[in-house]
Design a protein around this motif. Structure first.
Motif, PDB file in Angstrom:
ATOM      1  N   GLY A  10      32.791  53.630  45.595  1.00 48.69           N
ATOM      2  CA  GLY A  10      33.029  54.674  44.605  1.00 48.69           C
ATOM      3  C   GLY A  10      32.056  55.826  44.811  1.00 48.69           C
ATOM      4  O   GLY A  10      31.635  56.102  45.942  1.00 48.69           O
ATOM      5  N   LEU A  11      31.703  56.487  43.713  1.00 49.24           N
ATOM      6  CA  LEU A  11      30.772  57.619  43.815  1.00 49.24           C
ATOM      7  C   LEU A  11      29.474  57.200  44.526  1.00 49.24           C
ATOM      8  O   LEU A  11      29.062  57.835  45.506  1.00 49.24           O
ATOM      9  CB  LEU A  11      30.439  58.149  42.402  1.00 49.24           C
ATOM     10  N   ILE A  12      28.853  56.123  44.041  1.00 50.83           N
ATOM     11  CA  ILE A  12      27.549  55.738  44.583  1.00 50.83           C
ATOM     12  C   ILE A  12      27.702  55.041  45.933  1.00 50.83           C
ATOM     13  O   ILE A  12      27.047  55.419  46.920  1.00 50.83           O
ATOM     14  CB  ILE A  12      26.788  54.829  43.580  1.00 50.83           C
ATOM     15  N   ASP A  31      36.223  47.113  49.402  1.00 52.73           N
ATOM     16  CA  ASP A  31      36.621  47.655  48.098  1.00 52.73           C
ATOM     17  C   ASP A  31      37.880  46.925  47.649  1.00 52.73           C
ATOM     18  O   ASP A  31      38.642  46.423  48.475  1.00 52.73           O
ATOM     19  CB  ASP A  31      36.886  49.166  48.183  1.00 52.73           C
ATOM     20  N   VAL A  65      29.510  47.955  43.065  1.00 49.04           N
ATOM     21  CA  VAL A  65      30.695  47.796  42.201  1.00 49.04           C
ATOM     22  C   VAL A  65      30.329  48.228  40.778  1.00 49.04           C
ATOM     23  O   VAL A  65      29.150  48.441  40.479  1.00 49.04           O
ATOM     24  CB  VAL A  65      31.193  46.329  42.221  1.00 49.04           C
ATOM     25  N   VAL A  90      22.849  48.746  43.046  1.00 44.37           N
ATOM     26  CA  VAL A  90      22.542  50.103  42.571  1.00 44.37           C
ATOM     27  C   VAL A  90      22.722  50.213  41.058  1.00 44.37           C
ATOM     28  O   VAL A  90      22.801  51.321  40.515  1.00 44.37           O
ATOM     29  CB  VAL A  90      23.444  51.153  43.260  1.00 44.37           C
ATOM     30  N   SER A  92      22.781  50.493  37.082  1.00 45.06           N
ATOM     31  CA  SER A  92      21.975  51.342  36.196  1.00 45.06           C
ATOM     32  C   SER A  92      21.097  50.538  35.240  1.00 45.06           C
ATOM     33  O   SER A  92      20.212  51.108  34.602  1.00 45.06           O
ATOM     34  CB  SER A  92      22.895  52.239  35.373  1.00 45.06           C
ATOM     35  N   PRO A 109      19.541  54.329  42.209  1.00 50.44           N
ATOM     36  CA  PRO A 109      19.350  55.747  42.520  1.00 50.44           C
ATOM     37  C   PRO A 109      19.509  56.573  41.245  1.00 50.44           C
ATOM     38  O   PRO A 109      20.521  56.438  40.552  1.00 50.44           O
ATOM     39  CB  PRO A 109      20.483  56.035  43.509  1.00 50.44           C
ATOM     40  N   ALA A 111      20.574  59.329  40.468  1.00 53.73           N
ATOM     41  CA  ALA A 111      21.410  60.484  40.824  1.00 53.73           C
ATOM     42  C   ALA A 111      22.844  60.124  40.526  1.00 53.73           C
ATOM     43  O   ALA A 111      23.208  58.955  40.578  1.00 53.73           O
ATOM     44  CB  ALA A 111      21.272  60.800  42.310  1.00 53.73           C
ATOM     45  N   GLY A 117      34.424  57.500  41.534  1.00 55.75           N
ATOM     46  CA  GLY A 117      35.422  57.259  42.565  1.00 55.75           C
ATOM     47  C   GLY A 117      35.028  57.811  43.923  1.00 55.75           C
ATOM     48  O   GLY A 117      34.132  58.656  44.040  1.00 55.75           O
TER      49      GLY A 117
HETATM   50  P1  NAP Z   1      32.810  53.980  40.708  1.00 55.88           P
HETATM   51  O1  NAP Z   1      32.854  55.376  41.233  1.00 55.88           O
HETATM   52  O2  NAP Z   1      33.825  53.543  39.715  1.00 55.88           O
HETATM   53  O3  NAP Z   1      32.850  52.976  41.969  1.00 55.88           O
HETATM   54  C1  NAP Z   1      32.977  51.594  41.890  1.00 55.88           C
HETATM   55  C2  NAP Z   1      33.803  51.149  43.095  1.00 55.88           C
HETATM   56  O4  NAP Z   1      33.818  49.716  43.144  1.00 55.88           O
HETATM   57  C3  NAP Z   1      35.253  51.608  43.001  1.00 55.88           C
HETATM   58  O5  NAP Z   1      35.702  52.060  44.259  1.00 55.88           O
HETATM   59  C4  NAP Z   1      35.969  50.315  42.597  1.00 55.88           C
HETATM   60  O6  NAP Z   1      37.296  50.290  42.998  1.00 55.88           O
HETATM   61  C5  NAP Z   1      35.155  49.292  43.370  1.00 55.88           C
HETATM   62  N1  NAP Z   1      35.359  47.951  42.872  1.00 55.88           N
HETATM   63  C6  NAP Z   1      35.636  47.526  41.607  1.00 55.88           C
HETATM   64  N2  NAP Z   1      35.727  46.191  41.586  1.00 55.88           N
HETATM   65  C7  NAP Z   1      35.518  45.760  42.848  1.00 55.88           C
HETATM   66  C8  NAP Z   1      35.501  44.492  43.457  1.00 55.88           C
HETATM   67  N3  NAP Z   1      35.686  43.373  42.752  1.00 55.88           N
HETATM   68  N4  NAP Z   1      35.284  44.409  44.798  1.00 55.88           N
HETATM   69  C9  NAP Z   1      35.073  45.516  45.530  1.00 55.88           C
HETATM   70  N5  NAP Z   1      35.077  46.758  44.991  1.00 55.88           N
HETATM   71  C10 NAP Z   1      35.284  46.874  43.674  1.00 55.88           C
HETATM   72  O7  NAP Z   1      31.414  53.658  40.061  1.00 55.88           O
HETATM   73  P2  NAP Z   1      29.972  54.305  40.406  1.00 55.88           P
HETATM   74  O8  NAP Z   1      29.734  55.430  39.484  1.00 55.88           O
HETATM   75  O9  NAP Z   1      29.854  54.499  41.868  1.00 55.88           O
HETATM   76  O10 NAP Z   1      29.038  53.110  39.921  1.00 55.88           O
HETATM   77  C11 NAP Z   1      28.782  51.984  40.731  1.00 55.88           C
HETATM   78  C12 NAP Z   1      27.429  51.416  40.382  1.00 55.88           C
HETATM   79  O11 NAP Z   1      26.454  52.469  40.509  1.00 55.88           O
HETATM   80  C13 NAP Z   1      27.299  50.906  38.943  1.00 55.88           C
HETATM   81  O12 NAP Z   1      26.565  49.710  38.969  1.00 55.88           O
HETATM   82  C14 NAP Z   1      26.490  51.970  38.235  1.00 55.88           C
HETATM   83  O13 NAP Z   1      25.687  51.416  37.220  1.00 55.88           O
HETATM   84  C15 NAP Z   1      25.633  52.502  39.363  1.00 55.88           C
HETATM   85  N6  NAP Z   1      25.164  53.896  39.217  1.00 55.88           N
HETATM   86  C16 NAP Z   1      26.031  54.860  38.807  1.00 55.88           C
HETATM   87  C17 NAP Z   1      25.573  56.181  38.697  1.00 55.88           C
HETATM   88  C18 NAP Z   1      26.500  57.283  38.257  1.00 55.88           C
HETATM   89  O14 NAP Z   1      26.048  58.366  37.893  1.00 55.88           O
HETATM   90  N7  NAP Z   1      27.794  57.077  38.304  1.00 55.88           N
HETATM   91  C19 NAP Z   1      24.246  56.500  38.998  1.00 55.88           C
HETATM   92  C20 NAP Z   1      23.404  55.488  39.454  1.00 55.88           C
HETATM   93  C21 NAP Z   1      23.878  54.184  39.553  1.00 55.88           C
HETATM   94  P3  NAP Z   1      38.427  50.730  41.918  1.00 55.88           P
HETATM   95  O15 NAP Z   1      38.346  52.215  41.818  1.00 55.88           O
HETATM   96  O16 NAP Z   1      39.665  50.239  42.515  1.00 55.88           O
HETATM   97  O17 NAP Z   1      38.076  50.060  40.623  1.00 55.88           O
END
Ligand code: NAP
Length: 340
Positions: A10-12, A31, A65, A90, A92, A109, A111, A117
């Motif tokens: 996804g984003l991270i 993924d 994830v 990663v 939060s 991170p 950020a 996504g």
């Molecule tokens: P995201 O954009 O929704 O990405 C999550 C990814 O994981 C999506 O591609 C999702 O696919 C995939 N996924 C879901 N279930 C899965 C599984 N069982 N097996 C493999 N892949 C799977 O979320 P994100 O914002 O990157 O956040 C991910 C992590 O980073 C979280 O733990 C969050 O706490 C942390 N984080 C986020 C931020 C932020 O600002 N967003 C900052 C720092 C840390 P689908 O789209 O098909 O569900």
């Protein structure tokens, strides 16, 4: 060639994959969404799409994830890699991995964007951002070193803390501000959308997904509840001073906050050492004129940013250069104050 896997593109995760690729790493991507994998492969974000059972032979696995799935995924990855790969996440909130049975190094991170996504991923997402590295009881010293090196290669700034420290500190500077932004929108915004730039700046993060932030609030509940109480007390003091006409105390409270914030403004982590804030007019060609001046004097611009809010910055254009020599020449050329 190093082989590292990213689970959850996804984003991270996507941003980590891109940053790893830029550092010459062979990246495996996992993924749950086939479209995400196809996008990552065609965009050269990963070298190979695999299932979770294809992780053997990786030096390390980044688990990226959604937050609430992190612990289960770390356990699943540990079961297939059998201690042969470093697992780092990663998430939060870091308390969620306490006691996990895995070769783990915690990571967070500091950020992100309001978007999520794979399509929102970018290779430079972590540049100059803090990256918390968390040691659990079973974390190995050499694995901390390994993850630290990767974090530095992604141009992020590693900071080391325990899971409890992280969750307390993240509550104050990340989780609480999100709760406040959401509340402020609910409290103040009227149907006609009457706002100013202060409101927009203060509430930008209220555009983030509510499901994600509900999960953060649930998983770091005690710290956030405690900080909400502390913050309500701060607001009550401010309200009482105003209500009682105690303007001396009221102004002192605002001054103290302004002074702290100003210190932060010029030590902001995303600024490199050689960054200049320029006060340019909002008119056609103003950026071009500045860029021409730099080019004519042989000064290489390594970063450029338009600042929508001039508050506390004293300029609407932020330019970074890479060397002290270029910095000094730009200061002389534009007759600016040296703020380093
Ligand atoms: P995201 O954009 O929704 O990405 C999550 C990814 O994981 C999506 O591609 C999702 O696919 C995939 N996924 C879901 N279930 C899965 C599984 N069982 N097996 C493999 N892949 C799977 O979320 P994100 O914002 O990157 O956040 C991910 C992590 O980073 C979280 O733990 C969050 O706490 C942390 N984080 C986020 C931020 C932020 O600002 N967003 C900052 C720092 C840390 P689908 O789209 O098909 O569900």
């Amino acid at each position: 060639m190093r082989k590292i896997a990213v689970v959850g593109l996804g984003l991270i995760g996507g941003s980590i994959a891109l940053a790893l690729k830029q550092n010459g790493v062979y990246v495996l991507g996992v993924d749950s969404d086939a479209q995400t994998l196809a996008y990552a492969k065609s965009g050269n974000m990963i070298d190979e799409a695999v299932g979770i059972d294809g992780l053997n032979g990786c030096e390390a696995v980044f688990v990226c994830v959604p937050l609430h799935l992190t612990r289960k995924m770390v356990e699943a990855v540990a079961a297939v890699t059998c201690g042969n790969a470093i697992i780092t996440d990663v998430a939060s909130v870091k308390g969620i991995l306490k006691g996990v049975n895995a070769r783990i190094v915690g990571g967070h991170p500091m950020a992100g964007t309001e978007k999520s996504g794979v399509t929102a991923a970018k290779s430079h997402l972590f540049e100059n951002a803090f990256y918390a590295i968390v040691r659990y009881e079973n974390t190995r010293e050499e694995d901390i070193q390994y993850v630290t090196e990767i974090v530095k290669a992604m141009k992020a700034k590693p900071v080391f803390m325990t899971a409890d420290e992280h969750d307390k500190r993240a509550s104050k500077v990340s989780h609480l501000p999100h709760m406040l932004a959401y509340s402020l929108v609910n409290y103040s915004l009227t149907e006609d959308g009457f706002t100013g730039s202060g409101f927009m700046d203060t509430t930008r993060i209220a555009a983030s997904g509510e499901q994600f932030w509900t999960n953060v609030a649930r998983l770091n509940r005690d710290n956030i509840v405690s900080d909400l109480s502390g913050y309500i007390a701060e607001l009550t003091s401010l309200k009482d001073e105003l209500d009682n006409g105690d303007y001396e105390a009221f102004t002192a409270r605002l001054r103290s906050a302004r002074e702290k914030r100003e210190t932060l403004a010029y030590n902001r982590v995303y600024l490199n050492e050689y960054t200049l804030d320029l006060d340019v007019k909002d008119e056609v060609g103003s950026i071009l004129r500045v860029a021409e001046q730099f080019a004519q004097n042989g000064i290489n611009i390594s970063g450029i940013q338009i600042i929508n809010s001039r508050e506390g910055v004293g300029g609407a254009l932020r330019i970074s250069v890479s060397t002290e020599q270029d910095y000094n020449r730009a200061i002389d050329l534009l007759n600016l104050e040296d703020k380093r």
